[in-house]
Design a protein around this motif. Structure first.
Motif, PDB file in Angstrom:
ATOM      1  N   ALA A 193      -9.096   8.897  -2.025  1.00  0.00           N
ATOM      2  CA  ALA A 193      -9.288   8.530  -3.337  1.00  0.00           C
ATOM      3  C   ALA A 193      -8.611   7.222  -3.263  1.00  0.00           C
ATOM      4  O   ALA A 193      -7.690   6.962  -2.301  1.00  0.00           O
ATOM      5  CB  ALA A 193      -8.310   9.267  -4.275  1.00  0.00           C
ATOM      6  N   PHE A 194      -9.035   6.274  -4.105  1.00  0.00           N
ATOM      7  CA  PHE A 194      -8.323   4.700  -3.824  1.00  0.00           C
ATOM      8  C   PHE A 194      -8.253   3.960  -4.904  1.00  0.00           C
ATOM      9  O   PHE A 194      -9.251   3.946  -6.017  1.00  0.00           O
ATOM     10  CB  PHE A 194      -9.442   3.882  -2.830  1.00  0.00           C
ATOM     11  N   ASP A 195      -7.117   3.429  -5.333  1.00  0.00           N
ATOM     12  CA  ASP A 195      -6.932   2.687  -6.480  1.00  0.00           C
ATOM     13  C   ASP A 195      -6.462   1.412  -6.083  1.00  0.00           C
ATOM     14  O   ASP A 195      -5.470   1.462  -5.397  1.00  0.00           O
ATOM     15  CB  ASP A 195      -5.733   3.280  -7.441  1.00  0.00           C
ATOM     16  N   PHE A 196      -7.021   0.340  -6.752  1.00  0.00           N
ATOM     17  CA  PHE A 196      -6.687  -0.986  -6.168  1.00  0.00           C
ATOM     18  C   PHE A 196      -6.464  -1.778  -7.457  1.00  0.00           C
ATOM     19  O   PHE A 196      -7.119  -1.934  -8.503  1.00  0.00           O
ATOM     20  CB  PHE A 196      -7.837  -1.475  -5.478  1.00  0.00           C
ATOM     21  N   GLN A 197      -5.463  -2.661  -7.333  1.00  0.00           N
ATOM     22  CA  GLN A 197      -4.991  -3.573  -8.287  1.00  0.00           C
ATOM     23  C   GLN A 197      -5.119  -5.093  -7.771  1.00  0.00           C
ATOM     24  O   GLN A 197      -4.387  -5.172  -7.031  1.00  0.00           O
ATOM     25  CB  GLN A 197      -3.960  -3.267  -9.134  1.00  0.00           C
ATOM     26  N   ILE A 198      -5.891  -5.898  -8.479  1.00  0.00           N
ATOM     27  CA  ILE A 198      -5.710  -7.413  -8.169  1.00  0.00           C
ATOM     28  C   ILE A 198      -4.760  -8.133  -9.156  1.00  0.00           C
ATOM     29  O   ILE A 198      -4.900  -7.933 -10.399  1.00  0.00           O
ATOM     30  CB  ILE A 198      -7.129  -7.914  -8.200  1.00  0.00           C
ATOM     31  N   ILE A 199      -3.710  -8.717  -8.480  1.00  0.00           N
ATOM     32  CA  ILE A 199      -2.989  -9.844  -9.150  1.00  0.00           C
ATOM     33  C   ILE A 199      -3.528 -11.123  -9.142  1.00  0.00           C
ATOM     34  O   ILE A 199      -3.387 -11.616  -8.267  1.00  0.00           O
ATOM     35  CB  ILE A 199      -1.423  -9.303  -8.583  1.00  0.00           C
ATOM     36  N   ASP A 200      -3.931 -11.402 -10.374  1.00  0.00           N
ATOM     37  CA  ASP A 200      -4.887 -12.572 -10.508  1.00  0.00           C
ATOM     38  C   ASP A 200      -3.999 -13.832 -10.832  1.00  0.00           C
ATOM     39  O   ASP A 200      -3.481 -13.764 -11.800  1.00  0.00           O
ATOM     40  CB  ASP A 200      -5.885 -12.306 -11.209  1.00  0.00           C
ATOM     41  N   ARG A 201      -3.684 -14.566  -9.732  1.00  0.00           N
ATOM     42  CA  ARG A 201      -2.685 -15.838 -10.125  1.00  0.00           C
ATOM     43  C   ARG A 201      -3.457 -17.007 -10.083  1.00  0.00           C
ATOM     44  O   ARG A 201      -3.526 -17.631  -9.186  1.00  0.00           O
ATOM     45  CB  ARG A 201      -1.645 -15.907  -9.037  1.00  0.00           C
ATOM     46  N   LYS A 202      -3.951 -17.395 -11.156  1.00  0.00           N
ATOM     47  CA  LYS A 202      -4.868 -18.524 -11.404  1.00  0.00           C
ATOM     48  C   LYS A 202      -4.029 -19.893 -11.209  1.00  0.00           C
ATOM     49  O   LYS A 202      -4.814 -20.944 -11.024  1.00  0.00           O
ATOM     50  CB  LYS A 202      -5.711 -18.741 -12.693  1.00  0.00           C
ATOM     51  N   ASP A 203      -2.833 -19.733 -11.295  1.00  0.00           N
ATOM     52  CA  ASP A 203      -1.820 -20.934 -11.059  1.00  0.00           C
ATOM     53  C   ASP A 203      -1.746 -21.269  -9.612  1.00  0.00           C
ATOM     54  O   ASP A 203      -1.035 -22.306  -9.193  1.00  0.00           O
ATOM     55  CB  ASP A 203      -0.598 -20.765 -11.610  1.00  0.00           C
ATOM     56  N   SER A 217      -2.986   0.520  -3.931  1.00  0.00           N
ATOM     57  CA  SER A 217      -2.820  -0.845  -3.329  1.00  0.00           C
ATOM     58  C   SER A 217      -2.745  -1.966  -4.371  1.00  0.00           C
ATOM     59  O   SER A 217      -3.501  -1.914  -5.096  1.00  0.00           O
ATOM     60  CB  SER A 217      -3.481  -1.129  -2.107  1.00  0.00           C
ATOM     61  N   ALA A 218      -1.614  -2.737  -4.310  1.00  0.00           N
ATOM     62  CA  ALA A 218      -1.715  -4.012  -5.032  1.00  0.00           C
ATOM     63  C   ALA A 218      -1.834  -5.164  -4.397  1.00  0.00           C
ATOM     64  O   ALA A 218      -1.212  -5.228  -3.270  1.00  0.00           O
ATOM     65  CB  ALA A 218      -0.667  -4.084  -5.999  1.00  0.00           C
ATOM     66  N   GLN A 219      -2.469  -6.388  -4.707  1.00  0.00           N
ATOM     67  CA  GLN A 219      -2.630  -7.309  -4.022  1.00  0.00           C
ATOM     68  C   GLN A 219      -2.856  -8.705  -4.631  1.00  0.00           C
ATOM     69  O   GLN A 219      -3.433  -8.762  -5.676  1.00  0.00           O
ATOM     70  CB  GLN A 219      -4.260  -7.158  -3.125  1.00  0.00           C
ATOM     71  N   ASP A 220      -2.147  -9.888  -4.310  1.00  0.00           N
ATOM     72  CA  ASP A 220      -1.932 -11.126  -4.529  1.00  0.00           C
ATOM     73  C   ASP A 220      -2.477 -11.948  -3.796  1.00  0.00           C
ATOM     74  O   ASP A 220      -1.954 -12.443  -2.653  1.00  0.00           O
ATOM     75  CB  ASP A 220      -0.481 -11.168  -5.105  1.00  0.00           C
ATOM     76  N   CYS A 221      -3.893 -12.392  -4.134  1.00  0.00           N
ATOM     77  CA  CYS A 221      -4.271 -13.560  -2.868  1.00  0.00           C
ATOM     78  C   CYS A 221      -4.644 -14.722  -3.892  1.00  0.00           C
ATOM     79  O   CYS A 221      -5.437 -15.455  -3.622  1.00  0.00           O
ATOM     80  CB  CYS A 221      -5.607 -12.832  -2.479  1.00  0.00           C
ATOM     81  N   ALA A 223       0.819  -1.296   0.099  1.00  0.00           N
ATOM     82  CA  ALA A 223      -0.019   0.136  -0.118  1.00  0.00           C
ATOM     83  C   ALA A 223       0.835   1.390  -0.132  1.00  0.00           C
ATOM     84  O   ALA A 223       1.884   1.284   0.795  1.00  0.00           O
ATOM     85  CB  ALA A 223      -0.819   0.050   1.292  1.00  0.00           C
ATOM     86  N   VAL A 224       0.585   2.297  -0.896  1.00  0.00           N
ATOM     87  CA  VAL A 224       1.215   3.469  -1.017  1.00  0.00           C
ATOM     88  C   VAL A 224       0.048   4.469  -0.436  1.00  0.00           C
ATOM     89  O   VAL A 224      -0.923   4.401  -0.869  1.00  0.00           O
ATOM     90  CB  VAL A 224       1.731   3.887  -2.244  1.00  0.00           C
ATOM     91  N   VAL A 225       0.563   5.302   0.581  1.00  0.00           N
ATOM     92  CA  VAL A 225      -0.507   6.207   0.867  1.00  0.00           C
ATOM     93  C   VAL A 225       0.107   7.558   0.973  1.00  0.00           C
ATOM     94  O   VAL A 225       1.332   7.863   1.082  1.00  0.00           O
ATOM     95  CB  VAL A 225      -0.702   6.040   2.657  1.00  0.00           C
ATOM     96  N   GLN A 226      -0.751   8.697   0.500  1.00  0.00           N
ATOM     97  CA  GLN A 226      -0.412  10.150   0.507  1.00  0.00           C
ATOM     98  C   GLN A 226      -1.229  10.986   1.572  1.00  0.00           C
ATOM     99  O   GLN A 226      -2.239  10.652   1.653  1.00  0.00           O
ATOM    100  CB  GLN A 226      -0.714  10.497  -0.832  1.00  0.00           C
ATOM    101  N   VAL A 227      -0.394  11.420   2.421  1.00  0.00           N
ATOM    102  CA  VAL A 227      -1.166  12.366   3.560  1.00  0.00           C
ATOM    103  C   VAL A 227      -0.705  13.805   3.382  1.00  0.00           C
ATOM    104  O   VAL A 227       0.142  14.197   2.864  1.00  0.00           O
ATOM    105  CB  VAL A 227      -0.843  11.775   4.896  1.00  0.00           C
TER     106      VAL A 227
END
Lengths: 158, 782
Positions: free
Chosen positions: B724-734, B666-670, B646-650
């Motif tokens: 403001a919120f930007d979110f990216q899912i790193i989709d790992r189907k493997d 934020s970028a996330q790999d679940c 997560a990168v946050v600007q305050v």
């Protein structure tokens, strides 16, 4: 103990109650309307919000004897799945509920703001946030709720 | 000290003061017959048609066999698929995601799947619905995905026999098996009948790449019910002949009941009786409002056990003793490196020592917890409707308290207000059951707001000291030493023993004794990211991690990202402090100390999303009143679940000390995203709750009791604070699918603290970052 006539969701109901009983318990326990919910009993969160005429009120602190003059509307009476209110359509479209316990606050609170003209299609995000600041959501569904209110404001004006 | 509890409870209700209310509706709905009413209350029972119209009060099975397909799935005669899970819907969307898995495994439309959740008579004990474990559990070898794959194999085998076509020549679409020009539906094969087949472990679920429903953002079917007011929460369960109860709590947990003085004048209308057991007091009334008034008006004398000093408890945890001390990682036992020796040999400029403090925080459910119970003392049976996260664990607790065999207690999950962990759902179920046993009637209990706020099992407080160093003699700053001591307080917890929660303690059930201990042999390998994120997600050659637990007089329990958020706040703040000392960009510093490719990808992605400009933190300080900065935090949740950065600007108002979070990237790999919109919604919740916990939330008290009794005295985040919120899912189907409910929130406090440092050059080491603490930091010369 008094005999009171309440108009709720378009139907007249006679209730026998002392006039200082909070409206919330009459709605939930006597009329079996579960849309308004107990959150704090202190008018702090908004989970018990219903419309009194066009005004959003906190039914947990509103004596039932004080609301016989205008019709009461709860979440159940705002719209139906067949004839949804634009806010209900928008909340479903945006999935604007996680646990949903605050949905009376968010939907009824916004419905009042739309009816009173406080929110229109031209209202900015920041203004909507300020207007909705009185209603609490703990799940963090605020982004969806804001998007839903904006969609409903456009739909209501169309 | 003896005080009366009445004043504090009654003062805020003066606007409603007056005669008691008896509300009688004319033409109120007639009471339904009990079974019909119960069926309507528990929508999972008769309406589905495959279960008999059973009385939910009675003796049930001791357990539901996870080794049978029938314990997980049923196909009704109309083709409806019933999915049965021990994991439950808390508002997080897990049931929708799990139904998507079943839809794909069985090739049936999503809409055709109904579900039964959390019912000790009908669902497998899958433990608690907690800790971001549901996705992993349901997609793993012991979950419903495997059961669905087994069911499909049985159905294909039956279809093969019926159609005279080999299984290999069969296809399934829309719940219809076809082959050789013939077809047969699931309903025709097993509709209304049991599978009667075991979960063999041999069936192979489809790969994520073959799924069609999984991976799409199927809307949650509870949302329409919720927004039309049709949803039945635990707070809405009503039974014929039911009475209402409320608890009357002492000022503090360890206070003693002196005497109940009763009411001044007449009791409130509808009042029936008090229920007293040890230090536990409850009032029972015919109506809810009657119970509320009785609780507010009952005068009780307590001998008050004072609470410890609020200002010094973080430091007191280090010295108060007795304590449980456990070394969990130590390089001396692996590589032989002694962290003390490495630190001693490190120049001061390459070593940072700091202490991070985290307060007690509350779950703060919007709805106060409620439960409804029927206890039949003659038959020694009980049924309880509860929003517990673990019906089986609660069943054990209630059986202990009631003195019944476990199979005589039926716990039926009914969704409540969002809990985010161990809120008071279990405690109120204990109240309802014990009061029902005492009065011989069905009982509904809902807490007052102060009962919920002041009597929680709070999220644990922490004081964490880290002494760490880096070595840049190679030209690249690498972590060289990490010595960390974490002190926390722990008392009570999830059910099991009734005295893990407030009502159980007040009722006089025995608490699990706190036994001091010291263990110096490490329990974990070095650099092992454990289930509490005790270690940072980076590589360190010399380390010693030690946990210390003491017992403050506050109940504690899991709260969203329990211990992980506290540890990550300390770890990711320290990483930033080391990067600053090394004069290295904080993103670069993290990358050069990592070997986990998936976490590296997540960090790079978040930095790219934020258009991160590499430079050492606080190297471009502003000069005006409002100063803006950016911070990053990253971690691998529990070393087994999701990876997030997560990168946050305050913006910091240097005059008032107010911190505003402007933007979160934020970028996330679940692993594979089963329901991308559901994952995003969880991430949005993490942003808002994370900011709330980092900037605002802190339990407060005086010696006379907890003062954080409502939403004014314990505020939480509101609309105006939305960044403001930007979110990216790193989709790992493997990769395996893992939970996403607690990942991003874990990074939020450290990322915010790091951004404040970047903006001001001042380090905030105590959560929450209140305006007063920010002003104090700005005024300090450190």
């Amino acid at each position: 103990m008094s005999r009171l006539t309440l108009t709720v969701n378009g139907a007249k109901h006679q209730v026998a109650a002392s006039v200082d009983t909070p409206l919330l318990y009459v709605l939930r326990n006597e009329l079996r309307l579960h849309g308004p919910r107990f959150g704090c009993g202190l008018a702090q969160c908004g989970a018990c919000t219903v419309l009194h005429g066009d005004q959003a009120i906190r039914s947990c602190v509103t004596p039932v004897g004080s609301v016989t003059d205008h019709p009461i509307t709860t979440l159940e009476g705002l719209g139906t799945p067949e004839k949804p209110h634009p806010l209900q359509t928008a909340f479903v479209d945006h999935q604007a509920a996680q646990c949903g316990y605050c949905s009376s606050a968010m939907v009824m609170g916004a419905a009042s703001l739309l009816r009173l003209g406080a929110i229109t299609p031209k209202t900015s995000d920041e203004e909507i946030k300020t207007l909705m600041n009185q209603y609490l959501c703990r799940c963090g569904t605020h982004y969806r709720i804001l998007a839903a209110i904006k969609q409903a404001a456009k739909a209501a004006a169309a | 000290m003896t005080i009366t509890a009445t004043e504090q409870r009654f003062s805020r209700r003066t606007f409603l003061k007056g005669t008691a209310a008896l509300v009688v509706a004319i033409g109120a709905p007639r009471l339904l017959d009990p079974r019909g009413a119960l069926g309507a209350i528990n929508p999972l029972m008769p309406p589905l048609g495959y279960l008999p119209h059973e009385d939910p009060v009675g003796v049930g099975p001791v357990s539901v066999d996870p080794g049978q397909i029938d314990s997980w799935l049923a196909i009704l005669s109309d083709g409806t698929v019933v999915m049965k899970t021990g994991k439950v819907e808390l508002g997080q969307g897990t049931v929708t995601a799990t139904k998507q898995l079943v839809a794909d495994e069985l090739d049936v439309p999503f809409e055709r799947i109904k579900h039964i959740q959390g019912d000790t008579w009908h669902t497998v004990d899958q433990g608690y619905t907690a800790g971001s474990q549901s996705t992993g559990a349901e997609t793993g070898p012991s979950g419903v995905r495997q059961a669905a794959a087994e069911a499909r194999a049985v159905l294909l085998s039956l279809a093969s026999a019926r159609l005279g076509v080999p299984v290999s020549a069969l296809t399934v679409a829309d719940g219809v098996v076809s082959g050789g020009g013939k077809s047969v539906s699931y309903a025709e094969l097993v509709g209304g009948k049991p599978f009667g087949a075991p979960v063999t472990g041999k069936a192979t679920p489809k790969p994520y790449t073959a799924y069609k429903v999984v991976g799409t953002s199927v809307p949650r079917d509870t949302v329409p019910e919720v927004v039309f007011g049709k949803f039945t929460y635990a707070q809405d369960v009503k039974l014929p002949g039911m009475v209402h109860a409320r608890v009357v709590r002492p000022p503090t947990l360890d206070s003693k009941l002196v005497r109940i003085r009763g009411f001044e004048g007449k009791p409130p209308a509808d009042f029936l009786q008090t229920v007293v057991r040890h230090n536990y007091v409850a009032v029972v009334a015919r109506s809810e409002w009657g119970a509320i008034q009785a609780a507010n008006q009952l005068k009780v004398d307590w001998d008050v056990a004072p609470l410890p000093d609020f200002a010094t408890y973080h430091d007191a945890m280090l010295t108060m003793g007795p304590s449980q001390n456990q070394v969990i990682q130590d390089s001396k036992f692996t590589s032989g490196l002694d962290v003390d020796a490495v630190l001693a040999a490190t120049p001061a400029a390459k070593r940072v020592t700091a202490t991070y403090k985290w307060p007690l925080q509350m779950h703060g459910s919007m709805g106060t917890s409620a439960a409804t119970a029927i206890v039949d003392n003659t038959r020694q049976v009980a049924t309880v409707w509860s929003s517990t996260q673990g019906v089986y664990q609660l069943r054990q607790c209630l059986a202990t308290a009631l003195g019944f065999p476990v199979q005589n207690v039926h716990v039926i999950y009914t969704e409540g207000s969002g809990c985010y962990g161990l809120n008071k759902a279990d405690d109120v179920a204990l109240d309802a059951a014990m009061i029902s046993q005492a009065v011989g009637k069905p009982v509904r209990v809902q807490y007052d707001r102060a009962d919920e706020h002041r009597w929680e099992n709070y999220g644990n407080p922490y004081t964490i000291t880290i002494d760490a160093a880096f070595d840049d003699s190679s030209g690249t700053a690498k972590l060289s030493a990490w010595k960390r001591d974490a002190w926390t307080s722990n008392r009570g917890g999830r059910p099991g023993p009734p005295a893990n929660m407030a009502s159980g303690i007040l009722m006089g059930f025995p608490e699990t004794p706190f036994t001091p201990s010291t263990t110096t042999t490490p329990t974990q390998p070095l650099n092992f990211v454990d289930g509490s994120n005790s270690a940072p997600s980076y590589l360190v050659p010399a380390a010693r991690l030690t946990n210390h637990t003491v017992q403050l007089p506050f109940l504690t329990g899991p709260l969203r990202s329990p211990s992980r958020i506290q540890n990550t706040f300390a770890n990711e703040s320290m990483i930033d402090e080391l990067a600053y000392a090394a004069g290295v960009d904080p993103v670069q510093f993290r990358l050069q100390n990592l070997n986990d490719e998936r976490l590296i990808t997540v960090i790079r992605t978040a930095a790219q999303m934020a258009n991160w400009q590499p430079r050492p933190a606080a190297s471009k300080l502003g000069t005006g009143r409002y100063r803006t900065g950016r911070g990053i935090a990253a971690m691998w949740y529990e070393g087994a679940l999701g990876r997030n950065a997560a990168v946050v600007q305050v913006t910091v108002d240097t005059k008032t000390g107010k911190v505003t979070v402007d933007h979160v990237w934020s970028a996330q790999d679940c692993g594979p995203a089963i329901n991308p919109d559901g994952m995003r919604l969880q991430a949005e919740g993490c942003v808002m709750q994370g900011i709330s916990r980092a900037l605002i939330e802190e339990l407060k008290w005086t010696p006379d009791g907890i003062t954080s009794s409502d939403w004014v005295k314990y505020p939480v985040i509101r609309f105006e604070a939305m960044p403001a919120f930007d979110f990216q899912i790193i989709d790992r189907k493997d990769q395996p699918a893992v939970g996403a409910g607690e990942v991003l929130i874990t990074n939020m406090p450290a990322a915010i603290g790091n951004a404040i440092f970047d903006a001001t050059g001042k380090r905030l080491r105590q959560v929450p970052f209140t305006p007063a603490r920010v002003r104090a930091a700005l005024a300090s010369t450190a």
